[in-house]
Design a protein around this motif. Structure first.
Motif, mmCIF file in Angstrom:
data_model
loop_
_atom_site.group_PDB
_atom_site.id
_atom_site.type_symbol
_atom_site.label_atom_id
_atom_site.label_comp_id
_atom_site.label_asym_id
_atom_site.label_seq_id
_atom_site.Cartn_x
_atom_site.Cartn_y
_atom_site.Cartn_z
ATOM 1 N N ILE A 181 26.627 163.941 90.099
ATOM 2 C CA ILE A 181 26.466 163.351 88.628
ATOM 3 C C ILE A 181 27.446 163.412 88.234
ATOM 4 N N GLU A 182 28.177 162.441 88.192
ATOM 5 C CA GLU A 182 29.838 163.046 87.145
ATOM 6 C C GLU A 182 29.139 161.731 85.896
ATOM 7 N N VAL A 183 29.978 161.933 84.576
ATOM 8 C CA VAL A 183 29.627 161.004 83.542
ATOM 9 C C VAL A 183 29.670 159.321 83.942
ATOM 10 N N ASP A 184 30.470 159.030 84.497
ATOM 11 C CA ASP A 184 30.791 158.012 85.290
ATOM 12 C C ASP A 184 29.000 157.390 85.984
ATOM 13 N N SER A 185 28.478 158.160 86.631
ATOM 14 C CA SER A 185 27.566 157.839 87.117
ATOM 15 C C SER A 185 25.746 158.262 86.997
ATOM 16 N N ALA A 186 26.223 159.452 86.047
ATOM 17 C CA ALA A 186 24.481 159.245 84.263
ATOM 18 C C ALA A 186 24.372 157.996 83.597
ATOM 19 N N TYR A 187 26.203 157.402 83.736
ATOM 20 C CA TYR A 187 26.344 156.250 82.548
ATOM 21 C C TYR A 187 26.018 155.004 82.914
ATOM 22 N N GLN A 188 26.689 154.265 84.224
ATOM 23 C CA GLN A 188 26.392 153.245 84.481
ATOM 24 C C GLN A 188 25.318 153.128 85.943
ATOM 25 N N TRP A 189 24.282 152.912 84.557
ATOM 26 C CA TRP A 189 23.252 151.904 85.346
ATOM 27 C C TRP A 189 21.933 151.957 84.455
ATOM 28 N N ASP A 190 20.558 150.568 84.734
ATOM 29 C CA ASP A 190 20.264 150.320 84.099
ATOM 30 C C ASP A 190 18.687 150.882 84.035
ATOM 31 N N PRO A 191 17.572 151.181 82.906
ATOM 32 C CA PRO A 191 16.810 151.603 83.582
ATOM 33 C C PRO A 191 16.278 150.438 84.119
ATOM 34 N N ALA A 192 15.788 149.472 83.827
ATOM 35 C CA ALA A 192 14.824 147.751 84.119
ATOM 36 C C ALA A 192 15.793 147.426 85.529
ATOM 37 N N THR A 193 16.272 147.843 86.478
ATOM 38 C CA THR A 193 17.124 147.738 87.634
ATOM 39 C C THR A 193 16.920 148.718 88.310
ATOM 40 N N VAL A 194 16.131 149.608 88.448
ATOM 41 C CA VAL A 194 15.781 151.031 89.375
ATOM 42 C C VAL A 194 14.872 150.618 90.108
ATOM 43 N N ALA A 195 13.705 149.801 89.170
ATOM 44 C CA ALA A 195 12.799 148.880 90.684
ATOM 45 C C ALA A 195 12.295 147.862 90.390
ATOM 46 N N GLU A 196 12.666 146.934 91.386
ATOM 47 C CA GLU A 196 13.109 145.514 91.383
ATOM 48 C C GLU A 196 11.385 145.398 91.205
ATOM 49 N N GLY A 197 12.022 144.366 89.866
ATOM 50 C CA GLY A 197 9.963 143.850 89.040
ATOM 51 C C GLY A 197 10.287 144.037 87.583
ATOM 52 N N LEU A 198 10.190 145.636 87.532
ATOM 53 C CA LEU A 198 9.905 146.093 86.513
ATOM 54 C C LEU A 198 11.198 145.134 84.863
ATOM 55 N N THR A 199 10.730 145.601 84.006
ATOM 56 C CA THR A 199 11.424 145.290 82.422
ATOM 57 C C THR A 199 11.697 146.391 81.750
ATOM 58 N N ASP A 200 12.268 146.157 80.785
ATOM 59 C CA ASP A 200 11.676 146.637 78.689
ATOM 60 C C ASP A 200 10.722 147.300 78.590
ATOM 61 N N GLY A 201 10.113 145.899 78.755
ATOM 62 C CA GLY A 201 8.964 146.050 78.343
ATOM 63 C C GLY A 201 7.602 147.034 79.304
ATOM 64 N N ASP A 202 7.720 147.565 80.571
ATOM 65 C CA ASP A 202 7.579 148.104 81.541
ATOM 66 C C ASP A 202 7.722 149.935 81.385
#
Length: 490
Positions: free
Chosen positions: A392-413
Motif C-alpha cells: 500500500i503506497e500513498v496512491d493506493s491509500a488515497y485513490q478509493w471511495d468508501p462508498a464503492t467498496v461494497a456495491e449498494g452501500l452509500t454514505d448514509g450506510d
C-alpha cells in the motif's frame, strides 16, 4: 492582555492566498479574499474560557503554540452543528465559529495549519483574507493502535495522539488484548495482567495499563478531540486470557503464553456460563472508565470456534456490551450473527458482510485491508511491515471511495473510516511513524473531504508540504515514492 504597538514589518511579496494553502484534510469551502492582514502576538497570559466549547480549543492552541497568542475571537453558533466550523480572516482579526466543542476544536486544528503554512510559527504572521467553512463527510474517523502484540506505554500513546489529532482523526481504537498479551488491568480478574500482560511477540517483555493509566490516556485523548474505543478481542485471539485463567478453556488447562504471529488457533469456551461472567466483568470495568459510546468486541478470525458456537457467542456478547451501556463494534465476521440494533460492523475483508449489515439497518466502518491497513508494507523494500493483503503506497491509500467498496452501500450506510496499525512488526515510536505517515493523511482526507472535492494531484501538492512539516516536528514519515514520481513527471 496588552497588545504590541510596534509598527508591523514590511509585508512579504509571497503571502499565499488562503485557498492555496496546503491544508489536510481539504476543507469543504475556502473563499479567498483580496486583502492581506498582519497578526502579531499579544504580550501576557491567555486565560482559557470557562465555557468548554471555547476553552478546550484555546487550550489546544496554547499547547501546540505556547508562544503564540493571536487576536482570536470565538463565536458560538446556533447554525453550525456537530463538527462543523467556520474561520474568518478579516480586518486584522481571526474569528473561529462553531456550535459545539468538537467543531471549535476542528477550527483550532485548521487554524494551526493556516498559521504554520503562512509562516506564523515565529509569533507573527501575514495571512490572506478569506473564509473557511467546513464539516466532515463521515462522523467517525479512526486510527487503531495494536498494543497487544507489542506494548506501548502511556507516554508513547500520548505521542501518537498528538500526531493524529491535527488531521482531525477523532477516534483512537486501542486493540487491548490478543493471543500475545492482555494490556489493561481488570480488578476482578487480576491474573489477566499478572500473567497475560507479561508476554508479547518475539518474547520481549510485555506490559499493561493500570486503570489509572488507561484513564490518563482517555482524558488526554479527549482534550484533543479524540474518543477512545477499547477492544477486547473474542472469542478468538484470546490465548493471553486463556493462559491466565484455565476456567475459560473447554478443557480447564492453562495455555502456554504465545509470542508468535499466527492467528485463528484460540477460542473461549462458548458453552460455559463463567465465560460470560468474565466478559460482563471486563466490559463493565473498562466501560466505566470509557466515556465514549463504543466497545469493540473483536470477533475476527475465530477459526477455532465452531460457526454455530461463534454465532451464539456474538449474540450474547453484543447483549452484554449493550447492557453495560455501550454500542458494540465488531470486525465484519460478526455480521454472520444476528446483529443487535446499533451494532457497528467494521469491514476489513468481506464486502458481503458489510451488505448484510446494511440490510439489517446497521452502520459500517470502512477498513478494507488492501487500502487502510497501515501494517502493510509500502513496497518490497519497506524495512518493516507485512504484505499478505497488499503493498500500500500513498496512491493506493488515497485513490478509493468508501462508498464503492461494497456495491449498494452509500454514505448514509457508512459511519466512517478507520486506519488499523497491527503490531506484529512495530517495536517503538519510530516504527509507528514509519508505517503511519504519510498514509494516514490520505485516509484522513477520505474520511473528511467530500468525494467530489478530492483530487489526487492536488493532494500530493499539499502532502509534500506536510512531509516537511512532519519531519520538522521530529516525526519520521516515510519518503514516499508517490512524491518522487510526481517530481519526475514535472
Amino acid at each position: 492582555m496588552t497588545a504590541c504597538v510596534s509598527d508591523p514589518p514590511t509585508k512579504p511579496e509571497d503571502v499565499p492566498d488562503l485557498d492555496v494553502l496546503p491544508l489536510i484534510p481539504l476543507p469543504v469551502s475556502i473563499d479567498g479574499g483580496d486583502e492581506v492582514y498582519y497578526y502579531d502576538s499579544y504580550e501576557g497570559e491567555v486565560l482559557p474560557s470557562l465555557n468548554p466549547t471555547i476553552g478546550d480549543a484555546q487550550r489546544y492552541l496554547s499547547d501546540r503554540w505556547p508562544e503564540l497568542a493571536l487576536p482570536l475571537q470565538f463565536a458560538i453558533s446556533e447554525t453550525l452543528q456537530g463538527e462543523a466550523y467556520r474561520i474568518e480572516f478579516k480586518n486584522e482579526e481571526i474569528e473561529l465559529e462553531a456550535g459545539t466543542r468538537e467543531g471549535m476544536l476542528n477550527a483550532a486544528k485548521t487554524l494551526g495549519q493556516v498559521l504554520h503554512f503562512s509562516g506564523g510559527d515565529a509569533g507573527e504572521v501575514f495571512i490572506s483574507s478569506g473564509t473557511i467553512t467546513d464539516e466532515p463527510r463521515f462522523d467517525y474517523r479512526g486510527y487503531m493502535l495494536d498494543v497487544a502484540r507489542h506494548f506501548f506505554d502511556v507516554e508513547e500513546v500520548k505521542a501518537v495522539i498528538d500526531r493524529i489529532a491535527p488531521y482531525k482523526i477523532n477516534h483512537l481504537h486501542l486493540h487491548l488484548s490478543d493471543d500475545q498479551g492482555w494490556r489493561i488491568e481488570i480488578k476482578s480478574w487480576p491474573k489477566l495482567t499478572e500473567i497475560g500482560g507479561q508476554s508479547e511477540v518475539d518474547g520481549t517483555p510485555g506490559g499493561f495499563y493500570t486503570q489509572d493509566d488507561y484513564s490518563e490516556i482517555v482524558n488526554y485523548a479527549q482534550s484533543r478531540g479524540i474518543t477512545i474505543v477499547p477492544e477486547i478481542d473474542m472469542p478468538g485471539h484470546t490465548n493471553a486470557a486463556l493462559s491466565a485463567y484455565p476456567i475459560l478453556n473447554a478443557d480447564g488447562v492453562a495455555r502456554e503464553p504465545y509470542t508468535g504471529t499466527n492467528v485463528g488457533f484460540s477460542t473461549l469456551d462458548t458453552d460455559q456460563d463463567s465465560v460470560y461472567t468474565f466478559i460482563d466483568d471486563v466490559v463493565r470495568e473498562i466501560g466505566a472508565l470509557t466515556p465514549g459510546p463504543y466497545f469493540h468486541l473483536g470477533g475476527d478470525e475465530s477459526d477455532a470456534t465452531e460457526h454455530e458456537d461463534f454465532v451464539n457467542f456474538v449474540n450474547r456478547a453484543q447483549q452484554i456490551v449493550q447492557e453495560n451501556g455501550k454500542i458494540p463494534i465488531g470486525w465484519d465476521e460478526v455480521a454472520t450473527s444476528e446483529l443487535a440494533e446499533e451494532t457497528v460492523v467494521q469491514l476489513w475483508a468481506h464486502p458481503d458482510y458489510a451488505l448484510r449489515a446494511r440490510e439489517a439497518g446497521n452502520a459500517v466502518i470502512m477498513s478494507p485491508a488492501t487500502r487502510t491497513y497501515l501494517d502493510m508494507q509500502y513496497d518490497s523494500t519497506s524495512r518493516i511491515g507485512l504484505h499478505w493483503a497488499a503493498y500500500i503506497e500513498v496512491d493506493s491509500a488515497y485513490q478509493w471511495d468508501p462508498a464503492t467498496v461494497a456495491e449498494g452501500l452509500t454514505d448514509g450506510d457508512i459511519l466512517g473510516v478507520e486506519s488499523p496499525l497491527w503490531g506484529e512488526t512495530i517495536r517503538n515510536l519510530e516504527d509507528i511513524d514509519y508505517l503511519t505517515f504519510p498514509r494516514l493523511l490520505a485516509h484522513a482526507e477520505i474520511g473528511w473531504t467530500p468525494q467530489e472535492k478530492r483530487d489526487y494531484p492536488d493532494f500530493l501538492r499539499r502532502l509534500a508540504a506536510h512531509q516537511d512539516w512532519l519531519r520538522e516536528q521530529g516525526i519520521g514519515t516515510y519518503e514516499t515514492r508517490a512524491l518522487a514520481d510526481q517530481d519526475n513527471v514535472q
